[in-house]
Design a protein around this motif. Structure first.
Motif, PDB file in Angstrom:
ATOM      1  N   VAL A 175      11.863   9.306   9.343  1.00 30.73           N
ATOM      2  CA  VAL A 175      12.945   8.791   8.391  1.00 30.73           C
ATOM      3  C   VAL A 175      14.199   9.176   8.959  1.00 30.73           C
ATOM      4  O   VAL A 175      15.087   8.233   9.173  1.00 30.73           O
ATOM      5  N   LEU A 176      14.297  10.266   9.466  1.00 29.10           N
ATOM      6  CA  LEU A 176      15.537  10.502  10.286  1.00 29.10           C
ATOM      7  C   LEU A 176      15.784   9.819  11.362  1.00 29.10           C
ATOM      8  O   LEU A 176      16.923   9.307  11.683  1.00 29.10           O
ATOM      9  N   GLY A 216      18.379   5.252  14.068  1.00 30.81           N
ATOM     10  CA  GLY A 216      18.585   3.994  14.626  1.00 30.81           C
ATOM     11  C   GLY A 216      19.112   2.782  13.962  1.00 30.81           C
ATOM     12  O   GLY A 216      20.109   1.888  14.418  1.00 30.81           O
ATOM     13  N   VAL A 217      19.179   2.713  12.603  1.00 33.52           N
ATOM     14  CA  VAL A 217      20.149   1.911  11.692  1.00 33.52           C
ATOM     15  C   VAL A 217      21.571   2.001  12.067  1.00 33.52           C
ATOM     16  O   VAL A 217      22.390   1.168  12.149  1.00 33.52           O
ATOM     17  N   ARG A 218      21.761   3.566  11.873  1.00 28.33           N
ATOM     18  CA  ARG A 218      23.242   3.704  12.079  1.00 28.33           C
ATOM     19  C   ARG A 218      23.990   3.566  13.373  1.00 28.33           C
ATOM     20  O   ARG A 218      24.948   2.736  13.697  1.00 28.33           O
ATOM     21  N   GLY A 224      30.202   3.904  15.716  1.00 31.71           N
ATOM     22  CA  GLY A 224      31.283   5.003  15.805  1.00 31.71           C
ATOM     23  C   GLY A 224      31.028   6.106  14.853  1.00 31.71           C
ATOM     24  O   GLY A 224      31.560   7.239  15.455  1.00 31.71           O
ATOM     25  N   GLY A 225      30.181   6.197  14.007  1.00 32.07           N
ATOM     26  CA  GLY A 225      29.889   7.432  13.246  1.00 32.07           C
ATOM     27  C   GLY A 225      28.989   8.145  13.695  1.00 32.07           C
ATOM     28  O   GLY A 225      28.820   9.627  13.581  1.00 32.07           O
ATOM     29  N   SER A 279      19.849   2.247  19.792  1.00 30.70           N
ATOM     30  CA  SER A 279      19.041   1.864  18.401  1.00 30.70           C
ATOM     31  C   SER A 279      17.745   1.701  18.688  1.00 30.70           C
ATOM     32  O   SER A 279      16.852   2.020  17.989  1.00 30.70           O
ATOM     33  N   ALA A 280      17.276   1.003  19.838  1.00 33.25           N
ATOM     34  CA  ALA A 280      16.009   0.795  20.207  1.00 33.25           C
ATOM     35  C   ALA A 280      15.093   2.041  20.384  1.00 33.25           C
ATOM     36  O   ALA A 280      14.090   2.124  19.931  1.00 33.25           O
TER      37      ALA A 280
END
Length: 125
Positions: A14-15, A20-22, A28-29, A52-53
């Motif tokens: 989940v982390l 990846g989604v973030r 920037g976050g 992300s990949a």
């Protein structure tokens, strides 16, 4: 023991998916959490696309490993983490990067837990 290990690995999955989604939605976050400044142009494309990949593959492969109990699915996330740790050590040795001990330790521990999961949680194939 099996339930605890599976729970820890589920939390990791989940982390990693959330990271990846973030990277896709709000790079920037998340960039400062990795000691990065966002690039612009093609550099930003590389950061968002590659990171992300990396994290989505890591998390989704681990989730597939846990959902299917197939040993084969445990290896890609373990390889990603262990090769990232190796890359950090080589960046320090060969390129003058700051030694990222905490990150390396985290990647080694995560890789070891995933490999343990492949032995304990996977069905015999």
């Amino acid at each position: 023991m099996k339930m605890v290990l599976k729970g820890v690995l589920m939390l990791l999955a989940v982390l990693f998916v959330s990271l990846g989604v973030r990277w896709l939605i709000f790079p920037g976050g998340v960039a400062p959490e990795f000691g990065l400044s966002l690039a612009d142009g093609i550099g930003l494309s590389t950061q968002v696309g590659d990171l992300s990949a990396f994290f989505l593959t890591l998390g989704l492969s681990l989730a597939l490993a846990l959902a299917t109990a197939r040993r084969l699915w445990f290896y890609p996330p373990a390889m990603l983490l262990l090769l990232a740790a190796l890359g950090r050590v080589l960046a320090w040795l060969l390129h003058g990067a700051t030694f990222a001990g905490a990150m390396i330790l985290t990647e080694l521990l995560g890789g070891a837990l995933i490999l343990l999961g492949s032995r304990v949680l996977a069905e015999r194939e």
